[in-house]
Scaffold this active site. Structure first.
Site, PDB file in Angstrom:
ATOM      1  CB  VAL A   1       7.407 -20.503  -2.292  1.00  0.00           C
ATOM      2  CG1 VAL A   1       8.875 -20.682  -2.428  1.00  0.00           C
ATOM      3  CG2 VAL A   1       7.218 -18.841  -1.753  1.00  0.00           C
TER       4      VAL A   1
ATOM      5  CE  LYS B   1     -11.057 -24.005  25.958  1.00  0.00           C
ATOM      6  NZ  LYS B   1      -9.907 -24.350  24.787  1.00  0.00           N
TER       7      LYS B   1
ATOM      8  CB  THR C   1      -1.197 -25.902  23.830  1.00  0.00           C
ATOM      9  OG1 THR C   1      -1.193 -27.172  23.202  1.00  0.00           O
ATOM     10  CG2 THR C   1      -1.607 -26.387  25.374  1.00  0.00           C
TER      11      THR C   1
HETATM   12  C1  FAD Z   1      -7.205 -31.595  14.325  1.00  0.00           C
HETATM   13  C2  FAD Z   1      -6.493 -30.179  14.799  1.00  0.00           C
HETATM   14  C3  FAD Z   1      -7.058 -29.568  15.651  1.00  0.00           C
HETATM   15  C4  FAD Z   1      -6.595 -28.253  16.219  1.00  0.00           C
HETATM   16  N1  FAD Z   1      -7.101 -27.696  17.196  1.00  0.00           N
HETATM   17  C5  FAD Z   1      -6.547 -26.728  17.664  1.00  0.00           C
HETATM   18  C6  FAD Z   1      -7.353 -25.959  18.763  1.00  0.00           C
HETATM   19  O1  FAD Z   1      -8.357 -26.272  19.327  1.00  0.00           O
HETATM   20  N2  FAD Z   1      -6.762 -24.746  19.179  1.00  0.00           N
HETATM   21  C7  FAD Z   1      -5.270 -24.496  18.920  1.00  0.00           C
HETATM   22  O2  FAD Z   1      -4.537 -23.605  19.176  1.00  0.00           O
HETATM   23  N3  FAD Z   1      -4.847 -25.086  17.736  1.00  0.00           N
HETATM   24  C8  FAD Z   1      -5.347 -25.970  17.069  1.00  0.00           C
HETATM   25  N4  FAD Z   1      -4.942 -26.765  16.125  1.00  0.00           N
HETATM   26  C9  FAD Z   1      -3.702 -26.319  15.442  1.00  0.00           C
HETATM   27  C10 FAD Z   1      -3.995 -24.930  14.507  1.00  0.00           C
HETATM   28  O3  FAD Z   1      -4.911 -25.308  13.711  1.00  0.00           O
HETATM   29  C11 FAD Z   1      -2.794 -24.327  14.099  1.00  0.00           C
HETATM   30  O4  FAD Z   1      -1.801 -24.147  15.099  1.00  0.00           O
HETATM   31  C12 FAD Z   1      -3.200 -23.014  13.380  1.00  0.00           C
HETATM   32  O5  FAD Z   1      -4.247 -23.113  12.415  1.00  0.00           O
HETATM   33  C13 FAD Z   1      -1.955 -22.552  12.593  1.00  0.00           C
HETATM   34  O6  FAD Z   1      -1.805 -23.169  11.596  1.00  0.00           O
HETATM   35  P1  FAD Z   1      -0.601 -22.728  10.544  1.00  0.00           P
HETATM   36  O7  FAD Z   1      -1.035 -21.431  10.154  1.00  0.00           O
HETATM   37  O8  FAD Z   1       0.764 -22.975  11.128  1.00  0.00           O
HETATM   38  O9  FAD Z   1      -0.683 -23.544   9.119  1.00  0.00           O
HETATM   39  P2  FAD Z   1      -1.839 -23.400   7.919  1.00  0.00           P
HETATM   40  O10 FAD Z   1      -3.328 -23.278   8.519  1.00  0.00           O
HETATM   41  O11 FAD Z   1      -1.712 -24.752   7.408  1.00  0.00           O
HETATM   42  O12 FAD Z   1      -1.240 -22.316   7.163  1.00  0.00           O
HETATM   43  C14 FAD Z   1      -0.241 -22.814   6.217  1.00  0.00           C
HETATM   44  C15 FAD Z   1      -0.105 -21.607   4.993  1.00  0.00           C
HETATM   45  O13 FAD Z   1       1.022 -21.689   4.328  1.00  0.00           O
HETATM   46  C16 FAD Z   1       0.555 -21.665   2.901  1.00  0.00           C
HETATM   47  N5  FAD Z   1       1.768 -22.110   2.117  1.00  0.00           N
HETATM   48  C17 FAD Z   1       2.039 -23.812   2.046  1.00  0.00           C
HETATM   49  N6  FAD Z   1       2.974 -23.898   1.366  1.00  0.00           N
HETATM   50  C18 FAD Z   1       3.311 -22.787   0.463  1.00  0.00           C
HETATM   51  C19 FAD Z   1       3.805 -22.405  -0.473  1.00  0.00           C
HETATM   52  N7  FAD Z   1       4.696 -23.266  -1.244  1.00  0.00           N
HETATM   53  N8  FAD Z   1       3.919 -21.136  -1.111  1.00  0.00           N
HETATM   54  C20 FAD Z   1       3.010 -20.319  -0.455  1.00  0.00           C
HETATM   55  N9  FAD Z   1       2.308 -20.531   0.554  1.00  0.00           N
HETATM   56  C21 FAD Z   1       2.433 -21.601   1.130  1.00  0.00           C
HETATM   57  C22 FAD Z   1      -0.603 -21.948   2.679  1.00  0.00           C
HETATM   58  O14 FAD Z   1      -1.128 -21.271   1.527  1.00  0.00           O
HETATM   59  C23 FAD Z   1      -1.233 -21.345   4.041  1.00  0.00           C
HETATM   60  O15 FAD Z   1      -1.490 -20.339   3.911  1.00  0.00           O
HETATM   61  C24 FAD Z   1      -5.596 -27.829  15.499  1.00  0.00           C
HETATM   62  C25 FAD Z   1      -5.094 -28.541  14.478  1.00  0.00           C
HETATM   63  C26 FAD Z   1      -5.535 -29.827  14.015  1.00  0.00           C
HETATM   64  C27 FAD Z   1      -4.660 -30.551  12.943  1.00  0.00           C
END
Ligand code: FAD
Length: 510
Positions: free
Chosen positions: A191, A84, A352
């Site tokens: 959890v 990119k 970001t």
């Molecule tokens: C529409 C959209 C577009 C995006 N585009 C971009 C982009 O272009 N670039 C970028 O950098 N970011 C982007 N993001 C953000 C990016 O998707 C997230 O920052 C990234 O995927 C990290 O997500 P996460 O790991 O915080 O959460 P998630 O991917 O939601 O992971 C959550 C984890 O927690 C676990 N979990 C939840 N509850 C429990 C429980 N009770 N017990 C055990 N496990 C549990 C789930 O199993 C999962 O493994 C975008 C987000 C959205 C909504």
């Protein structure tokens, strides 16, 4: 709170944030893990999925892979990743001649041309008729336009700044393999309950198999659910709704046509109630429409996206998502730090989020490795994170506030929105007054969140300038850099880069 690395760290959540955290910690504390002084365990639910979006990055992600010692030839093919060069913004401005502009990733080589761009934007604002089109000054814009990869031929003497596009689910899987080989324990369980001790710290988690898991430090990577920090430790969430209206997204993946050249940029197109992304992966294009549910229904958004993609009568599946935009009041509280969507999210316009994830982990590791970790360390860390969130938010808000689109109530309310920060007001005022924006970005410290070139690119790219002054036009030539020379310089450099699709094919086959 203890003052040395603790013995047990539990990361809850196996999305990109969880696995990035596991990898950076495993590298940082490699010796303690091998000598069994420290154990890191990542727990992820087999029943609650990851968010599965997040396909674009900033150049920061390259430093993440460098830090964990993983090479592009190893991870990119497994994640269908592409390069990119930056983001092309389409239809964000109605001003004549400004229907699109490029937000470049800047490289060392741009040191020859970026000053000319900044200089010209200053004179343009003072009324001179002078070229301040961002696309004419940055190598990455030329590479993107020519669909070239940012990797120079062998003897190209400069490093180029670039980011990536990738399949978010595959990236999480890839990072999990790397972290596990480096000694991170992996538990698949949900959890069900969280127990706190008398001081309000997390004592243990109860899993759905009734096992109890205790730790010295808990990292909340549970996505928007924020199971530990927000739900159980009750840390308040501060919504950004008053100046960032978007709260939903709909996504549709589409196949490439066989002979298509592959873009090396993200395309962000303004729509009636938000904007749509177009992200090229090696095997498909990721498309999504980020919009505000206050102004249109999910069905309307899906239909507008389908129309854009020429898929009105196509049954190809769409995926609908909710977004919680804002940040927590404290990212590190008691014995828990939140990383990823659990700590907050600024909508994805400039991709970001993973950049922020990386900075949070690195900032936390630095703070946590100090001799005396105490209340002050936590407060300082939280203050830094909050300032970063708010600084990045201002840059994103500027995209909406400065647009002159007025085709829907959504855009009219955005462009009239009085809820903008004092910092953003100062930046806009400085720009319109024809003052030096570089100086205005230093005090208050806005340069740490977005580099001056990005602000100049946005404001100039929108054609957001005071009206041209005819009397000054004849003088413009005197202040003009030699644009023909710049153009030649950029084009000559670009010749050393190969076609994006062909270059990726060489990585895939190596
Ligand atoms: C529409 C959209 C577009 C995006 N585009 C971009 C982009 O272009 N670039 C970028 O950098 N970011 C982007 N993001 C953000 C990016 O998707 C997230 O920052 C990234 O995927 C990290 O997500 P996460 O790991 O915080 O959460 P998630 O991917 O939601 O992971 C959550 C984890 O927690 C676990 N979990 C939840 N509850 C429990 C429980 N009770 N017990 C055990 N496990 C549990 C789930 O199993 C999962 O493994 C975008 C987000 C959205 C909504």
């Amino acid at each position: 709170m203890s003052n040395k690395i603790c013995q047990n760290i539990v990361i809850l959540g196996g999305g990109t944030a969880g696995w990035m955290t596991a990898n950076l910690m495993a590298v940082q504390w490699h010796d303690q893990i091998t000598s069994k002084q420290l154990s890191i365990t990542l727990i992820e639910s087999p029943d609650i999925g990851v968010i599965g979006v997040g396909e674009g990055s900033t150049p920061q992600l390259k430093t993440f892979f460098d830090k964990i010692g993983v090479q592009e030839k190893d991870w990119m093919p497994e994640c269908n990743a592409t390069y990119k060069n930056g983001i092309l913004f389409k239809n964000w401005s109605n001003r004549d001649g400004f229907d699109s502009y490029f937000h470049p990733f800047v490289s060392i080589i741009d040191a020859h041309t970026a000053p000319a761009f900044v200089h010209n934007t200053l004179f343009k604002r003072q009324g001179y008729d002078i070229d301040s089109t961002v696309d004419h000054f940055f190598l990455s814009a030329t590479l993107a336009k020519q669909q070239k990869s940012p990797i120079g031929n062998e003897n190209f003497p400069f490093d180029i700044g670039y980011g990536y596009h990738f399949d978010a689910v595959l990236l999480g899987k890839y990072l999990s393999k790397v972290a596990i080989t480096r000694g991170v324990n992996h538990v698949s369980a949900t959890v069900r309950d969280v127990s706190l001790d008398k001081a309000g710290n997390i004592e243990h988690l109860t899993l759905d198999n009734n096992k109890k898991v205790s730790a010295d430090l808990f990292v909340d990577c549970t996505g928007f659910a924020s199971v530990l920090l927000q739900k159980n430790l009750q840390v308040p969430f501060i919504s950004f709704k008053e100046n960032l209206f978007n709260d939903r997204a709909v996504t549709i993946a589409t196949p490439h046509a066989t002979n298509d050249k592959l873009n090396s940029q993200t395309i962000s197109t303004a729509m009636k109630y938000g904007w749509a992304w177009d992200i090229p992966l090696t095997n498909r294009t990721g498309n999504g429409y980020v919009y505000s549910s206050d102004f249109c229904t999910p069905e309307q958004a899906e239909s507008e996206l389908r129309e854009k993609l020429g898929l009105i009568d196509n049954k190809i599946k769409a995926n609908h998502l909710k977004m919680k935009v804002g940040r927590v009041e404290k990212h590190w509280h008691k014995n828990c730090v939140a990383i990823g969507l659990s700590q907050g999210f600024i909508e994805p316009l400039e991709a970001t989020a993973l950049h922020f994830v990386q900075e949070t982990i690195e900032g936390f590791i630095d703070a946590y490795s100090l001799q005396n970790v105490g209340q002050t360390t936590q407060e300082l860390f939280n203050k830094k994170m909050n300032a970063r969130f708010d600084g990045i938010r201002d840059y994103i808000v500027a995209h909406y506030r400065l647009s002159d689109r007025s085709d829907t109530e959504y855009w009219r309310l955005n462009s009239e929105n009085p809820n903008i920060s004092n910092n953003l007001k100062k930046i806009v005022q400085c720009w319109l007054n024809g003052d030096d924006l570089n100086k205005a970005l230093v005090q208050p410290d806005m340069v740490s969140f977005y580099p001056p070139v990005s602000w100049h690119a946005l404001l100039a790219g929108y054609g957001f300038s005071p009206a041209a002054n005819d009397k000054l036009a004849y003088n413009a030539q005197a202040h003009k850099y030699d644009l023909a020379h710049i153009d030649q310089f950029i084009r000559r450099s670009a010749m050393n880069f190969t076609d994006h699709k062909n270059f990726l094919a060489t990585i895939n086959n190596s």
